[in-house]
Design a protein around this motif. Sequence first.
Motif, PDB file in Angstrom:
ATOM      1  N   GLU A  55       0.822  -1.209   0.000  1.00 56.88           N
ATOM      2  CA  GLU A  55       0.000   0.000   0.000  1.00 56.88           C
ATOM      3  C   GLU A  55       0.859   1.263   0.000  1.00 56.88           C
ATOM      4  N   ILE A  56       1.953   1.259   0.734  1.00 56.90           N
ATOM      5  CA  ILE A  56       2.851   2.417   0.732  1.00 56.90           C
ATOM      6  C   ILE A  56       3.457   2.600  -0.659  1.00 56.90           C
ATOM      7  N   LEU A  57       3.916   1.503  -1.243  1.00 55.07           N
ATOM      8  CA  LEU A  57       4.490   1.577  -2.591  1.00 55.07           C
ATOM      9  C   LEU A  57       3.458   2.074  -3.599  1.00 55.07           C
ATOM     10  N   ALA A  58       2.222   1.616  -3.454  1.00 54.32           N
ATOM     11  CA  ALA A  58       1.160   2.045  -4.366  1.00 54.32           C
ATOM     12  C   ALA A  58       0.863   3.531  -4.192  1.00 54.32           C
ATOM     13  N   ALA A  59       0.813   4.001  -2.948  1.00 51.56           N
ATOM     14  CA  ALA A  59       0.550   5.421  -2.702  1.00 51.56           C
ATOM     15  C   ALA A  59       1.619   6.294  -3.349  1.00 51.56           C
ATOM     16  N   VAL A  60       2.860   5.850  -3.255  1.00 47.65           N
ATOM     17  CA  VAL A  60       3.961   6.591  -3.877  1.00 47.65           C
ATOM     18  C   VAL A  60       3.867   6.488  -5.399  1.00 47.65           C
ATOM     19  N   GLY A  61       3.582   5.297  -5.896  1.00 50.20           N
ATOM     20  CA  GLY A  61       3.544   5.061  -7.338  1.00 50.20           C
ATOM     21  C   GLY A  61       2.425   5.774  -8.066  1.00 50.20           C
ATOM     22  N   LEU A  62       1.388   6.170  -7.357  1.00 50.95           N
ATOM     23  CA  LEU A  62       0.290   6.897  -7.991  1.00 50.95           C
ATOM     24  C   LEU A  62       0.604   8.378  -8.193  1.00 50.95           C
ATOM     25  N   ILE A  63       1.576   8.896  -7.444  1.00 48.25           N
ATOM     26  CA  ILE A  63       1.844  10.338  -7.474  1.00 48.25           C
ATOM     27  C   ILE A  63       3.260  10.669  -7.959  1.00 48.25           C
ATOM     28  N   VAL A  64       4.248  10.075  -7.338  1.00 51.14           N
ATOM     29  CA  VAL A  64       5.639  10.498  -7.523  1.00 51.14           C
ATOM     30  C   VAL A  64       6.141  10.394  -8.965  1.00 51.14           C
ATOM     31  N   PRO A  65       5.900   9.304  -9.698  1.00 48.53           N
ATOM     32  CA  PRO A  65       6.426   9.262 -11.067  1.00 48.53           C
ATOM     33  C   PRO A  65       5.928  10.404 -11.949  1.00 48.53           C
ATOM     34  N   ALA A  66       4.686  10.789 -11.780  1.00 49.55           N
ATOM     35  CA  ALA A  66       4.138  11.885 -12.589  1.00 49.55           C
ATOM     36  C   ALA A  66       4.680  13.236 -12.138  1.00 49.55           C
ATOM     37  N   THR A  78       0.542   1.315 -11.759  1.00 48.33           N
ATOM     38  CA  THR A  78       0.249   1.251 -10.328  1.00 48.33           C
ATOM     39  C   THR A  78      -1.252   1.255 -10.088  1.00 48.33           C
ATOM     40  N   ALA A  79      -1.995   2.032 -10.873  1.00 46.24           N
ATOM     41  CA  ALA A  79      -3.454   2.066 -10.712  1.00 46.24           C
ATOM     42  C   ALA A  79      -4.058   0.690 -10.986  1.00 46.24           C
ATOM     43  N   VAL A  80      -3.533  -0.026 -11.970  1.00 42.12           N
ATOM     44  CA  VAL A  80      -4.001  -1.397 -12.231  1.00 42.12           C
ATOM     45  C   VAL A  80      -3.691  -2.287 -11.028  1.00 42.12           C
ATOM     46  N   CYS A  81      -2.500  -2.142 -10.466  1.00 41.06           N
ATOM     47  CA  CYS A  81      -2.131  -2.936  -9.286  1.00 41.06           C
ATOM     48  C   CYS A  81      -3.019  -2.599  -8.089  1.00 41.06           C
ATOM     49  N   VAL A  82      -3.357  -1.334  -7.925  1.00 38.53           N
ATOM     50  CA  VAL A  82      -4.260  -0.924  -6.844  1.00 38.53           C
ATOM     51  C   VAL A  82      -5.644  -1.538  -7.064  1.00 38.53           C
ATOM     52  N   ALA A  83      -6.100  -1.542  -8.307  1.00 37.68           N
ATOM     53  CA  ALA A  83      -7.390  -2.166  -8.604  1.00 37.68           C
ATOM     54  C   ALA A  83      -7.352  -3.645  -8.219  1.00 37.68           C
ATOM     55  N   LEU A  84      -6.257  -4.323  -8.536  1.00 42.29           N
ATOM     56  CA  LEU A  84      -6.125  -5.739  -8.166  1.00 42.29           C
ATOM     57  C   LEU A  84      -6.083  -5.913  -6.648  1.00 42.29           C
ATOM     58  N   LEU A  85      -5.454  -4.985  -5.960  1.00 46.03           N
ATOM     59  CA  LEU A  85      -5.426  -5.023  -4.494  1.00 46.03           C
ATOM     60  C   LEU A  85      -6.843  -4.952  -3.936  1.00 46.03           C
TER      61      LEU A  85
END
Length: 127
Positions: A55-66, A78-85
């Motif tokens: 969840e921490i990695l996903a939170a970072v991955g949704l914002i930081v790369p952009a 990351t959004a696809v991975c969050v959907a799978l989560l």
Amino acid sequence: MNLTLWIVAGLLSAVLLVSTAKMFVPREKIAAVGHAGEWVLDFSPGALRAIGTLEILAAVGLIVPAVLDIAPVLVPVTAVCVALLFVGAAAMRLRRGETLTIVPDLIYLALAAFLAWGRFGPESFTG
């Protein structure tokens, strides 16, 4: 549309960061809050730490790369991975018979799917 996708990304990131409390709060305390928190007793402390780390990695991955413009394609991935989560979370709720507490998971699933669609499609960072 771009602003909406940023808001969704921020909202999902906040939700994911708040939900990492399971890494720091004892399982028994979370379960004592009420029926919605009893699910943590089905998982070992190690499994809860693993979920929290994802969840921490996903939170970072949704914002930081952009924001940093470094591999912004990671945002929709990351959004696809969050959907799978959240698919997994909804499945766990169904298995436990928690039909009322599944609604937030389905909403977050829909938001993650919307974000993935938007960032892979009409509001892609690469196009």
